[in-house]
Design a protein around this motif. Structure first.
Motif, short mmCIF file in Angstrom:
data_model
loop_
_atom_site.label_atom_id
_atom_site.label_comp_id
_atom_site.label_asym_id
_atom_site.label_seq_id
_atom_site.Cartn_x
_atom_site.Cartn_y
_atom_site.Cartn_z
N ALA A 265 52.17 46.49 19.55
CA ALA A 265 51.00 47.15 19.06
C ALA A 265 49.63 46.46 19.74
O ALA A 265 48.76 47.06 19.81
N PHE A 266 49.67 45.21 19.34
CA PHE A 266 48.51 44.56 19.87
C PHE A 266 48.27 44.59 21.62
O PHE A 266 47.10 44.94 22.13
N GLY A 267 49.36 44.57 22.35
CA GLY A 267 49.30 45.02 23.70
C GLY A 267 48.80 46.30 23.91
O GLY A 267 47.85 46.64 25.02
N ALA A 268 49.45 47.28 23.19
CA ALA A 268 48.97 48.41 23.50
C ALA A 268 47.64 49.09 23.38
O ALA A 268 46.68 49.49 24.03
N VAL A 269 47.05 48.53 21.93
CA VAL A 269 45.94 49.08 21.77
C VAL A 269 44.76 48.19 22.24
O VAL A 269 43.70 48.75 22.49
N TYR A 270 44.84 46.99 22.00
CA TYR A 270 43.57 45.97 22.55
C TYR A 270 43.93 45.55 24.05
O TYR A 270 42.82 46.09 24.69
N LEU A 271 44.85 45.15 24.49
CA LEU A 271 45.16 44.69 25.82
C LEU A 271 45.06 46.21 26.66
O LEU A 271 44.67 45.98 27.93
#
Length: 268
Positions: A127-133
């Motif tokens: 989730a962090f990869g999709a939204v932020y990164l």
């Protein structure tokens, strides 16, 4: 009778004097064929000057039915796809990369058996990869940077010309400094808040936010030291390549960084 030839001669001389021209002799068949061939060649030459494909069509009647190599559909190209759909490309890479880096950290670095993989932790990094990164990072590193800095001219130059471009190098250092600031004050706090959202066990957003910021403050010194020594040189390269390759190149470094972050900070 003797006077007849003389009279005939006088008549002929008189006709010639009055403009009489004897009928031309008939041309023979080879002469006619030669003239016909000359006329046909002349017609073909004129047709060729009006249409460049005439010669090809005369030699090959099916020439206009064959597919031109230049018009044939080209094979799939990643570079072309990345240029056409940069945001989709980046989100896909970021999601897969971040989740894969976490699984690598769990299985290869921490030696966790596959049956004991922490899927909540894997979901956190996915989730962090999709939204932020993926989404946010593309928005500010491409769209915002293009408005603040003159990135197109510098990134389109050869490496030799880049080293001679004083203004471009100043912009490169400025972009690197700005990105390190964003990494320090947005990236790291966001990661810890995401982590708290997955592991805190509380549905209260204020609890998640408080827990995440506490972890960010506690680990700040070590995280900041590692962040600067990895991302300062990496940014110098990332901000030098063409824009459509900026984030894909960044993801190469980010994969190693994310594996380290997962191993050091990803657990419960």
């Amino acid at each position: 009778m003797l006077r007849s030839p003389f009279i005939i001669l006088l008549l002929l001389l008189n006709q010639q004097a009055n403009g009489f021209v004897p009928a031309p002799r008939r041309k023979n068949i080879p002469s006619l064929l030669s003239e016909s061939k000359s006329i046909l060649d002349n017609i073909l030459d004129k047709a060729a000057s009006n249409n460049e494909s005439t010669d090809k069509l005369l030699m090959d009647p099916l020439a206009d039915m064959t597919t031109n190599a230049d018009d044939a559909p080209s094979s799939w190209s990643y570079a072309e796809f990345a240029q056409t759909y940069p945001n989709v490309n980046n989100i896909g890479i970021a999601t897969i990369k971040t989740a894969s880096a976490d699984l690598l950290a769990q299985v290869a670095i921490a030696h966790t058996p596959v049956s004991d993989i922490d899927w909540e932790r894997a979901f956190l990094f996915c989730a962090f990869g999709a939204v932020y990164l993926g989404a946010f990072q593309y928005w500010y590193q491409v769209n915002i940077f293009k408005k603040v800095f003159d990135v197109d001219k510098f990134t389109s130059q050869s490496w030799g010309d880049k080293l001679k471009d004083t203004e471009g190098l100043k912009s490169l250092f400025a972009q690197t400094a700005l990105d390190l600031t964003v990494l320090t004050f947005i990236y790291l706090p966001t990661f810890y808040v995401f982590k708290a959202g997955v592991f805190s066990g509380s549905a209260d957003p204020s609890v998640r936010l408080s827990s995440g910021l506490d972890s960010y403050t506690t680990n700040f010194s070590k995280d900041e030291f590692d962040l600067v020594r990895v991302w300062a040189p990496a940014d110098m390269i990332c901000f030098s390549v063409p824009l459509y390759l900026r984030l894909p190149v960044r993801h190469v470094v980010s994969f190693v960084w994310t594996a380290y972050l997962s191993f050091a900070r990803g657990g419960h």
